[in-house]
Design an enzyme around this catalytic site. Sequence first.
Site, short mmCIF file in Angstrom:
data_model
loop_
_atom_site.label_atom_id
_atom_site.label_comp_id
_atom_site.label_asym_id
_atom_site.label_seq_id
_atom_site.Cartn_x
_atom_site.Cartn_y
_atom_site.Cartn_z
N HIS A 58 21.33 -36.08 -65.36
CA HIS A 58 22.63 -35.47 -65.04
C HIS A 58 22.73 -34.18 -65.85
O HIS A 58 23.14 -34.19 -67.01
CB HIS A 58 23.73 -36.46 -65.42
CG HIS A 58 25.12 -36.04 -65.05
ND1 HIS A 58 25.84 -36.63 -64.04
CD2 HIS A 58 25.94 -35.11 -65.57
CE1 HIS A 58 27.04 -36.09 -63.95
NE2 HIS A 58 27.13 -35.14 -64.87
N CYS A 91 33.50 -23.46 -62.90
CA CYS A 91 34.12 -22.25 -62.38
C CYS A 91 33.20 -21.07 -62.66
O CYS A 91 32.80 -20.85 -63.80
CB CYS A 91 35.46 -22.00 -63.03
SG CYS A 91 36.16 -20.43 -62.48
#
Lengths: 317, 317
Positions: free
Chosen positions: B223, B256
């Site tokens: 991950h 973002c």
Amino acid sequence: MTTAGLPMTFPLDGLPARVRIHEVGPRDGLQNERAIVPVEVKAEFVRRLADAGLTTVEATSFVHPKWVPQLADAEELYPRLTGPDGPSGVRLPVLVPNERGLDRALALGARDVAVFGSVTESFAKANLNRTVEESLTMFAPVVDRAKEAGAHVRGYLSMCFGDPWEGPVALDRVVDVARRLLDLGCDELSLGDTIGVATAGHVGALLTALDDGGVDNTRLAVHFHDTYGQALANTLAALRHGVTTVDASAGGLGGCPYAKSATGNLATEDLVWMLQGLGVETGVDLGRLIATSEWMADRLGRPSPSRTVRALSHKEQ
Amino acid sequence: MTTAGLPMTFPLDGLPARVRIHEVGPRDGLQNERAIVPVEVKAEFVRRLADAGLTTVEATSFVHPKWVPQLADAEELYPRLTGPDGPSGVRLPVLVPNERGLDRALALGARDVAVFGSVTESFAKANLNRTVEESLTMFAPVVDRAKEAGAHVRGYLSMCFGDPWEGPVALDRVVDVARRLLDLGCDELSLGDTIGVATAGHVGALLTALDDGGVDNTRLAVHFHDTYGQALANTLAALRHGVTTVDASAGGLGGCPYAKSATGNLATEDLVWMLQGLGVETGVDLGRLIATSEWMADRLGRPSPSRTVRALSHKEQ
């Protein structure tokens, strides 16, 4: 992460001890930025890159000014870099498209030049308005005369992994053009993934095909664009095949992070982060490099697309 | 590049034939977006992801709503996914922090759950307000009861490669916590590089240490966060060590692109592009996945940070 903003070091088997980064920010980066940067800013940029430890900084291009207005000041920039206020101990290659460009570069004392070829007919036509064969014919006297002048000559090969008009590019076409450029006398070749479509297996297959075709991988550089996010994984694949020269652009210059087709170069900082983690020497001070890219981003009025620059930036963005 | 917007295929030795992508966009992605997405949009997102060929879609988290307001609608969302209008043939794991969370998940029929542990004391304290030891004690009855109910249990390990407070993380601490979670009965572990500092050699060293410590790499998922641009190169390193499950977030949701600390997950599209190029099966239709991420980006009102989405987007951005 250490407190100094560097990764922990864990070597991987089969990698070179040292990689030379061929920094292309001032040329390939700025050529693809919308803004036209003042000559004194460019000179300062190159000086800062050299101070950060980069030993090869591609400075500009002696193409006709009307084709690349961003680099139209080559005649003014180059003497600033080689003069008393310029960086020391750094190679400053320049692009020369033809004999006229070579004349201009040699007259200013350049002894590190590059020709830019294409593997595909479509891009040779688009970029040089010639066939691949005609472009090699055009390069022959350029390379000859550069070598006579004692210059080091790099040959760029564009579209090695795919072409926007032609689609897939066969490995043997790359091998053929690479051999032709070496036969002309090029000292080094840079394999360009101009549209960023390569994946790691493709890189391995091409390097194997080149080696099988008599092109020693130690004479090769790789030049990846991060269009599909593959540039760093592809670089790692190339290092496993004996490549020790990697092209990268400080701050990821040349790829606008907000554009649809963000075809920017691999960011030098992301490359240095990986190599530092792998224990591969580059001689680059990551903190200084990031400060340089932040400084340049301020000049351009927009944040750097390099993830490492953003992560370690001292500014709020 | 083929005309279909896919890379050419060149296998690499030593990679698995097939990789299972554990899609975390609806949970890890949306949890880290500022916007709170309506429940019907989330349900539609999961349905579209399943239609694109993803077989494991982490759907939501049964933490207390006050801690993660973005996922406070778990009770309302989950039945929509398992009802007649939900996707079929897809695993829908959910996070359960404690027995209370497990009760809520089991009551709704969930049979695929995950606990989230930390390798470091600092993050265990910050995330769970417990020591590592206390958090393992808390997980024991959760895993026990989940297994009794016939559920598959994943254990997350955060901060496996570095910690923002503690800096470097020793390999043997990861091995220790991993073994403890397997001893509790976890079926699968996901190694999280929560702050994205790992490089490829570090990944190899940790997987070797885990294997040496009795943790079979085939029970592991990786991950990676792309904070320093390393996620895909690290994934490639993990695949070479026998890992066959990779966590990724559709469209790179959760990071973002304009924020200083872009700690987003690896974008599923960039992963699929690489695996497609390597000839590793995923079952994912890249075009459909990109269309899904574009659709979600429209809902969020901002472009996707995935480079592959941007490169192949049908929209001007």
